[in-house]
Design a protein around this motif. Sequence first.
Motif, PDB file in Angstrom:
ATOM      1  N   HIS A  52      -0.523  11.318  12.332  1.00 57.68           N
ATOM      2  CA  HIS A  52      -0.425  12.761  12.793  1.00 57.68           C
ATOM      3  C   HIS A  52       0.843  13.295  12.082  1.00 57.68           C
ATOM      4  N   GLU A  53       0.552  14.496  11.720  1.00 52.87           N
ATOM      5  CA  GLU A  53       1.860  15.052  10.496  1.00 52.87           C
ATOM      6  C   GLU A  53       3.071  15.026  11.350  1.00 52.87           C
ATOM      7  N   ASP A  54       3.236  15.138  12.623  1.00 56.16           N
ATOM      8  CA  ASP A  54       4.407  15.497  13.418  1.00 56.16           C
ATOM      9  C   ASP A  54       4.888  14.061  13.745  1.00 56.16           C
ATOM     10  N   HIS A  55       4.605  12.886  12.953  1.00 59.54           N
ATOM     11  CA  HIS A  55       5.103  11.617  13.026  1.00 59.54           C
ATOM     12  C   HIS A  55       5.085  10.868  11.921  1.00 59.54           C
ATOM     13  N   PHE A  56       4.318  11.335  10.711  1.00 59.19           N
ATOM     14  CA  PHE A  56       4.040  10.720   9.588  1.00 59.19           C
ATOM     15  C   PHE A  56       4.435  11.531   8.319  1.00 59.19           C
ATOM     16  N   GLU A  57       4.874  12.795   8.397  1.00 62.86           N
ATOM     17  CA  GLU A  57       5.120  13.649   7.249  1.00 62.86           C
ATOM     18  C   GLU A  57       6.072  13.098   6.359  1.00 62.86           C
ATOM     19  N   ASP A  58       7.004  12.265   6.492  1.00 61.23           N
ATOM     20  CA  ASP A  58       7.957  11.979   5.604  1.00 61.23           C
ATOM     21  C   ASP A  58       8.225  10.483   5.391  1.00 61.23           C
ATOM     22  N   ALA A  59       7.200   9.940   6.057  1.00 59.32           N
ATOM     23  CA  ALA A  59       7.139   8.323   6.070  1.00 59.32           C
ATOM     24  C   ALA A  59       7.235   7.647   4.590  1.00 59.32           C
ATOM     25  N   PHE A  60       6.125   8.116   3.763  1.00 62.00           N
ATOM     26  CA  PHE A  60       6.034   7.541   2.293  1.00 62.00           C
ATOM     27  C   PHE A  60       6.752   7.858   1.458  1.00 62.00           C
ATOM     28  N   SER A  61       7.345   9.197   1.669  1.00 60.30           N
ATOM     29  CA  SER A  61       8.272   9.528   0.609  1.00 60.30           C
ATOM     30  C   SER A  61       9.684   9.009   0.857  1.00 60.30           C
ATOM     31  N   ILE A  62      10.161   8.844   2.007  1.00 58.97           N
ATOM     32  CA  ILE A  62      11.468   8.086   2.421  1.00 58.97           C
ATOM     33  C   ILE A  62      11.387   6.695   2.154  1.00 58.97           C
ATOM     34  N   CYS A  63      10.276   6.005   2.410  1.00 59.90           N
ATOM     35  CA  CYS A  63       9.885   4.822   1.898  1.00 59.90           C
ATOM     36  C   CYS A  63      10.055   4.475   0.314  1.00 59.90           C
ATOM     37  N   LYS A  64       9.439   5.391  -0.306  1.00 61.11           N
ATOM     38  CA  LYS A  64       9.676   5.393  -1.718  1.00 61.11           C
ATOM     39  C   LYS A  64      10.824   5.245  -2.308  1.00 61.11           C
ATOM     40  N   ARG A  65      11.692   6.457  -1.833  1.00 63.67           N
ATOM     41  CA  ARG A  65      13.022   6.574  -2.472  1.00 63.67           C
ATOM     42  C   ARG A  65      13.761   5.508  -1.909  1.00 63.67           C
ATOM     43  N   GLU A  66      13.874   4.996  -0.627  1.00 63.22           N
ATOM     44  CA  GLU A  66      14.741   3.983   0.052  1.00 63.22           C
ATOM     45  C   GLU A  66      14.307   2.513  -0.429  1.00 63.22           C
ATOM     46  N   LYS A  67      13.110   2.492  -1.197  1.00 63.97           N
ATOM     47  CA  LYS A  67      12.435   1.061  -1.260  1.00 63.97           C
ATOM     48  C   LYS A  67      12.626   0.253   0.073  1.00 63.97           C
ATOM     49  N   ALA A  68      12.217   1.130   1.200  1.00 62.77           N
ATOM     50  CA  ALA A  68      12.092   0.319   2.384  1.00 62.77           C
ATOM     51  C   ALA A  68      10.618  -0.132   2.591  1.00 62.77           C
ATOM     52  N   VAL A  69      10.749  -0.988   3.798  1.00 63.70           N
ATOM     53  CA  VAL A  69       9.248  -1.575   4.085  1.00 63.70           C
ATOM     54  C   VAL A  69       8.503  -0.547   5.084  1.00 63.70           C
ATOM     55  N   PHE A  70       7.547  -0.321   4.578  1.00 66.54           N
ATOM     56  CA  PHE A  70       6.295   0.577   5.652  1.00 66.54           C
ATOM     57  C   PHE A  70       5.964  -0.539   6.479  1.00 66.54           C
ATOM     58  N   VAL A  71       5.987   0.037   8.022  1.00 69.93           N
ATOM     59  CA  VAL A  71       5.405  -0.889   8.881  1.00 69.93           C
ATOM     60  C   VAL A  71       4.577   0.140   9.586  1.00 69.93           C
ATOM     61  N   GLY A  72       3.079  -0.451   9.763  1.00 73.06           N
ATOM     62  CA  GLY A  72       2.124   0.592  10.466  1.00 73.06           C
ATOM     63  C   GLY A  72       0.839  -0.243  10.844  1.00 73.06           C
ATOM     64  N   ILE A  73       0.037   0.397  11.598  1.00 72.94           N
ATOM     65  CA  ILE A  73      -1.235  -0.190  11.626  1.00 72.94           C
ATOM     66  C   ILE A  73      -1.962  -0.451  10.200  1.00 72.94           C
ATOM     67  N   HIS A  74      -2.795  -1.379  10.108  1.00 68.92           N
ATOM     68  CA  HIS A  74      -3.297  -1.792   9.131  1.00 68.92           C
ATOM     69  C   HIS A  74      -3.927  -0.782   8.071  1.00 68.92           C
ATOM     70  N   GLU A  75      -4.715   0.151   8.660  1.00 74.57           N
ATOM     71  CA  GLU A  75      -5.160   1.299   7.810  1.00 74.57           C
ATOM     72  C   GLU A  75      -4.070   2.219   6.943  1.00 74.57           C
ATOM     73  N   LEU A  76      -2.928   2.326   7.683  1.00 73.33           N
ATOM     74  CA  LEU A  76      -2.019   3.078   7.224  1.00 73.33           C
ATOM     75  C   LEU A  76      -1.166   2.172   6.121  1.00 73.33           C
ATOM     76  N   ALA A  77      -0.930   0.997   6.360  1.00 67.62           N
ATOM     77  CA  ALA A  77      -0.307  -0.050   5.523  1.00 67.62           C
ATOM     78  C   ALA A  77      -1.088   0.007   4.367  1.00 67.62           C
ATOM     79  N   VAL A  78      -2.456  -0.159   4.537  1.00 67.67           N
ATOM     80  CA  VAL A  78      -3.113  -0.282   2.994  1.00 67.67           C
ATOM     81  C   VAL A  78      -2.684   0.760   2.265  1.00 67.67           C
ATOM     82  N   ALA A  79      -2.861   2.214   3.156  1.00 66.89           N
ATOM     83  CA  ALA A  79      -2.674   3.389   2.321  1.00 66.89           C
ATOM     84  C   ALA A  79      -1.377   3.456   1.497  1.00 66.89           C
ATOM     85  N   ALA A  80      -0.262   2.729   2.102  1.00 65.13           N
ATOM     86  CA  ALA A  80       1.100   2.580   1.604  1.00 65.13           C
ATOM     87  C   ALA A  80       1.043   1.827   0.390  1.00 65.13           C
ATOM     88  N   GLN A  81       0.320   0.718   0.688  1.00 66.97           N
ATOM     89  CA  GLN A  81       0.184  -0.188  -0.761  1.00 66.97           C
ATOM     90  C   GLN A  81      -0.475   0.480  -1.875  1.00 66.97           C
TER      91      GLN A  81
END
Length: 218
Positions: A52-81
């Motif tokens: 949901h947007e109120d939990h996820f809004e900035d997740a991918f952009s911050i991951c990308k900028r920080e080269k951070a590891v994304f941790v989430g349920i399988h379907e979201l992790a695949v979307a991140a990959q």
Amino acid sequence: MTVKATYLGHATVLLEGSKKILIDPFLTSNPKAAAKPKELTGIDVVAVTHDHEDHFEDAFSICKREKAVFVGIHELAVAAQREGLTAEPMNIGGSVTVGGVRISMVHATHSSYKGHVAGLIFEIDGKTIYHMGDTGLTYDMKILPEFFDIDLAFVPIGDRYTMGPPSAAKAVEWCGAKKAVPIHYNTFPLIEVDPEDFRKRLPDGVVCVVEPGGSVKV
Ligand code: NI
Ligand code: MN
């Protein structure tokens, strides 16, 4: 080692210990957010409970900028990959260890667009911190003390979309958390709740009501 847990508003939490972990980043569109995405630097892990947007809004952009590891349920992790991010796919009942931090995914009951909502338990520097995500009260929380000695829990209390104060207090009792910080309330008119109503339902000293930007150390 002490872990500093900062409430950045709504359901966004920053854990700072031997690693920096950002949970459920919702900063860009939250008028009450205590930080802007660009202010969060040195992030090692971005973990989300659901999409949901109120939990996820900035997740991918911050991951990308920080080269951070994304941790989430399988379907979201695949979307991140697919976005070119480094991700640790997982699912409810399982755990992953990232940079010495063990992250376990536990049951939560709520909806999501993709995958399933979850709660997340972080074992970092000898401390155990539980982010309940968005959830109703679920009896599964009662089994958690058999597996985790929870020092601190972040607990949604805003009602309507999640637990309200009475069930949130019961959730803290069941999971055995020594301290609890209420989240997911008063961001919008639809989730206006008095956190005192939550605090007074639990023994003195358990609930720490923290304004966005405030921290608890464990
Ligand atoms: Ni939600
Ligand atoms: Mn939510």
